[in-house]
Design a protein around this motif. Sequence first.
Motif, PDB file in Angstrom:
ATOM      1  N   MET A 117      29.121  33.728  50.284  1.00  0.00           N
ATOM      2  CA  MET A 117      29.523  34.667  51.322  1.00  0.00           C
ATOM      3  C   MET A 117      30.144  35.920  50.713  1.00  0.00           C
ATOM      4  SD  MET A 117      31.225  32.271  54.273  1.00  0.00           S
ATOM      5  CE  MET A 117      30.239  31.226  55.355  1.00  0.00           C
ATOM      6  N   ASP A 118      30.958  35.706  49.694  1.00  0.00           N
ATOM      7  CA  ASP A 118      31.620  36.818  49.011  1.00  0.00           C
ATOM      8  C   ASP A 118      30.582  37.744  48.380  1.00  0.00           C
ATOM      9  OD1 ASP A 118      33.501  38.473  47.914  1.00  0.00           O
ATOM     10  OD2 ASP A 118      34.437  36.953  46.650  1.00  0.00           O
ATOM     11  N   ARG A 119      29.658  37.195  47.633  1.00  0.00           N
ATOM     12  CA  ARG A 119      28.635  37.989  46.966  1.00  0.00           C
ATOM     13  C   ARG A 119      27.707  38.676  47.955  1.00  0.00           C
ATOM     14  NH1 ARG A 119      25.774  34.977  42.091  1.00  0.00           N
ATOM     15  NH2 ARG A 119      25.024  37.113  41.833  1.00  0.00           N
ATOM     16  N   ALA A 120      27.541  38.090  49.134  1.00  0.00           N
ATOM     17  CA  ALA A 120      26.692  38.689  50.159  1.00  0.00           C
ATOM     18  C   ALA A 120      27.440  39.707  51.013  1.00  0.00           C
ATOM     19  CB  ALA A 120      26.110  37.596  51.057  1.00  0.00           C
ATOM     20  N   SER A 121      28.693  39.982  50.666  1.00  0.00           N
ATOM     21  CA  SER A 121      29.520  40.952  51.400  1.00  0.00           C
ATOM     22  C   SER A 121      29.681  40.582  52.872  1.00  0.00           C
ATOM     23  CB  SER A 121      28.938  42.364  51.270  1.00  0.00           C
ATOM     24  OG  SER A 121      28.930  42.789  49.930  1.00  0.00           O
ATOM     25  N   VAL A 122      29.778  39.286  53.146  1.00  0.00           N
ATOM     26  CA  VAL A 122      30.123  38.853  54.497  1.00  0.00           C
ATOM     27  C   VAL A 122      31.524  39.383  54.816  1.00  0.00           C
ATOM     28  CG1 VAL A 122      30.611  36.822  55.931  1.00  0.00           C
ATOM     29  CG2 VAL A 122      28.665  36.811  54.339  1.00  0.00           C
ATOM     30  N   PRO A 123      31.746  39.939  56.001  1.00  0.00           N
ATOM     31  CA  PRO A 123      33.058  40.506  56.324  1.00  0.00           C
ATOM     32  C   PRO A 123      34.215  39.562  56.006  1.00  0.00           C
ATOM     33  CG  PRO A 123      31.505  41.054  58.040  1.00  0.00           C
ATOM     34  CD  PRO A 123      30.790  40.134  57.105  1.00  0.00           C
ATOM     35  N   ALA A 124      35.304  40.141  55.558  1.00  0.00           N
ATOM     36  CA  ALA A 124      36.436  39.351  55.066  1.00  0.00           C
ATOM     37  C   ALA A 124      36.957  38.372  56.109  1.00  0.00           C
ATOM     38  CB  ALA A 124      37.558  40.289  54.607  1.00  0.00           C
ATOM     39  N   ILE A 125      37.016  38.784  57.365  1.00  0.00           N
ATOM     40  CA  ILE A 125      37.563  37.905  58.394  1.00  0.00           C
ATOM     41  C   ILE A 125      36.750  36.624  58.508  1.00  0.00           C
ATOM     42  CG2 ILE A 125      36.245  39.088  60.198  1.00  0.00           C
ATOM     43  CD1 ILE A 125      39.684  37.359  60.541  1.00  0.00           C
ATOM     44  N   ARG A 126      35.449  36.746  58.271  1.00  0.00           N
ATOM     45  CA  ARG A 126      34.600  35.563  58.366  1.00  0.00           C
ATOM     46  C   ARG A 126      34.749  34.682  57.134  1.00  0.00           C
ATOM     47  NH1 ARG A 126      30.310  36.341  62.456  1.00  0.00           N
ATOM     48  NH2 ARG A 126      31.095  38.073  63.718  1.00  0.00           N
ATOM     49  N   ARG A 127      35.016  35.251  55.994  1.00  0.00           N
ATOM     50  CA  ARG A 127      35.298  34.446  54.809  1.00  0.00           C
ATOM     51  C   ARG A 127      36.635  33.716  54.962  1.00  0.00           C
ATOM     52  NH1 ARG A 127      35.811  38.241  50.739  1.00  0.00           N
ATOM     53  NH2 ARG A 127      35.047  40.019  51.934  1.00  0.00           N
ATOM     54  N   TRP A 128      37.608  34.386  55.553  1.00  0.00           N
ATOM     55  CA  TRP A 128      38.881  33.722  55.831  1.00  0.00           C
ATOM     56  C   TRP A 128      38.675  32.566  56.814  1.00  0.00           C
ATOM     57  CZ3 TRP A 128      43.553  34.174  53.548  1.00  0.00           C
ATOM     58  CH2 TRP A 128      43.794  35.319  52.766  1.00  0.00           C
ATOM     59  N   CYS A 129      37.797  32.769  57.801  1.00  0.00           N
ATOM     60  CA  CYS A 129      37.522  31.706  58.778  1.00  0.00           C
ATOM     61  C   CYS A 129      36.882  30.496  58.108  1.00  0.00           C
ATOM     62  CB  CYS A 129      36.613  32.234  59.888  1.00  0.00           C
ATOM     63  SG  CYS A 129      37.416  33.371  61.041  1.00  0.00           S
ATOM     64  N   TRP A 130      35.980  30.733  57.144  1.00  0.00           N
ATOM     65  CA  TRP A 130      35.407  29.606  56.422  1.00  0.00           C
ATOM     66  C   TRP A 130      36.486  28.912  55.583  1.00  0.00           C
ATOM     67  CZ3 TRP A 130      31.943  26.059  56.321  1.00  0.00           C
ATOM     68  CH2 TRP A 130      31.685  25.354  55.145  1.00  0.00           C
ATOM     69  N   ALA A 131      37.345  29.688  54.962  1.00  0.00           N
ATOM     70  CA  ALA A 131      38.390  29.110  54.120  1.00  0.00           C
ATOM     71  C   ALA A 131      39.344  28.231  54.916  1.00  0.00           C
ATOM     72  CB  ALA A 131      39.168  30.226  53.419  1.00  0.00           C
ATOM     73  N   ALA A 132      39.513  28.536  56.197  1.00  0.00           N
ATOM     74  CA  ALA A 132      40.438  27.765  57.030  1.00  0.00           C
ATOM     75  C   ALA A 132      39.699  26.909  58.051  1.00  0.00           C
ATOM     76  CB  ALA A 132      41.390  28.714  57.764  1.00  0.00           C
ATOM     77  N   ALA A 133      38.415  26.622  57.819  1.00  0.00           N
ATOM     78  CA  ALA A 133      37.573  25.971  58.817  1.00  0.00           C
ATOM     79  C   ALA A 133      38.095  24.582  59.192  1.00  0.00           C
ATOM     80  CB  ALA A 133      36.142  25.858  58.291  1.00  0.00           C
ATOM     81  N   PRO A 134      38.399  24.336  60.469  1.00  0.00           N
ATOM     82  CA  PRO A 134      38.782  22.977  60.883  1.00  0.00           C
ATOM     83  C   PRO A 134      37.745  21.919  60.525  1.00  0.00           C
ATOM     84  CG  PRO A 134      39.325  24.561  62.607  1.00  0.00           C
ATOM     85  CD  PRO A 134      38.522  25.307  61.577  1.00  0.00           C
ATOM     86  N   PRO A 135      36.418  22.209  60.619  1.00  0.00           N
ATOM     87  CA  PRO A 135      35.461  21.174  60.214  1.00  0.00           C
ATOM     88  C   PRO A 135      35.601  20.743  58.754  1.00  0.00           C
ATOM     89  CG  PRO A 135      34.349  22.822  61.548  1.00  0.00           C
ATOM     90  CD  PRO A 135      35.724  23.350  61.258  1.00  0.00           C
ATOM     91  N   LEU A 136      36.085  21.627  57.885  1.00  0.00           N
ATOM     92  CA  LEU A 136      36.283  21.221  56.493  1.00  0.00           C
ATOM     93  C   LEU A 136      37.397  20.183  56.378  1.00  0.00           C
ATOM     94  CD1 LEU A 136      35.898  24.543  54.476  1.00  0.00           C
ATOM     95  CD2 LEU A 136      34.349  22.574  54.507  1.00  0.00           C
TER      96      LEU A 136
END
Length: 413
Positions: A117-136
């Motif tokens: 996601m980082d390398r694909a320049s996915v917006p930061a807010i969405r990377r933060w959402c993955w980092a804090a994902a409840p499903p994880l």
Amino acid sequence: MRDLRFRRSGPYVLLALTCVAGWAFKGHCGASWAADEQYLTGCYSDAVPFWGLRGVAAGQLPYIEAQMEYPVLTGMLIWLEGLITRLLAGTRADAADFLFVVSAVNAALAFAVLRMMDRASVPAIRRWCWAAAPPLILYLGHNWDMLAVALAVAAILAARRGEQASAAALAAIGTAAKLFPVLLLPLLGIAALAGRNRSWLGRFRAAGGLVLAAICFWAAVNLPIALRAFDNWAEFYTFSGQRVGTAASVWEIMAVQGWWNTDLATRNLWSFLIFAGGAGAIVALGWRRHRDHLWVLFTPVLAWFLLTNKVYSPQFDLWLFPFLLLTSRRLWPIAWFAAGDVLAYWAEFWFFASASGGGPGVTQAHIAAAAAFRAVPMLWVIVDAVRSPAADWVMIGGRKGGISAQGGGHQID
């Protein structure tokens, strides 16, 4: 400079904390369970029974020496994690040690997704959402679906870069780990057949090349096992066909409520027909807006598959979550979906505990309510995907000449 470093490293730090929480959530029960604690506290994990029941503790080769109801790539991962567990813990290795290794490998895969996601320049807010994902937290130590998730994310991002052959190969390899990445392959093939500025011969060649790449990579993983132990290799497919359903699937909910109770063959037929018809409608309705980037429709097609499939295991929500982050135009349905996932998770596991008299009295009606709550944002995502253009940041070379965190002229929250 310090602020920039934090913005770059912050999601990785948060993901590390999320992964620790995910391991602790599953690992606190240890190597065995008592009095339905695996359901009451949510610590159930496939890793615990697999350690002893699928030959992992003994180092048996999946399919060759032991049964395995997963596709080949996942079976090989399970064997490798068992080997690592025995190397690290020696003769004292138990199911808790295996669960730790499973969680650690899934954490590495979650970091791989974040890095992509980082390398694909996915917006930061969405990377933060993955980092804090409840499903994880819920599913990091639950089983082995993160492998297919990571491969499917890689396939989607390859398609986004215009590397269609790589996308087909990655989706095929992902299908050797879990079935759902196969849903991307028809989208890639249709897009190749509909390619602009090509003759029909060129289009057929492009589509044929994708089909050949997918078959070759899938076969390279599967054929060595299928040729040596066909019955054990086929167990995943026969097991899937023979499953009646799970408590949170729409088919089981309808059956329990007395709305449509069918035999297995009828359920298999209608679940396939309804899914295929809906997926076809999604592609047809989304064609005008997404013809040149048909891979975007993987997210609504996957959501429709989950809604119509006869099996909806809790961890299936982990399949959809990263693709909502990658393609959904807004964040609020993603948050709603995550909340519904949490509700459905506890409703289903407390239902299992309640069945033996040890739970809080959860019934199938509670599961139905949680599943309905979760289904609403999924349906919204499907409708929005076919009615609205993709956000600029999703595309290569949007109107601002690149990947925009603000989404150009389209609302992405």
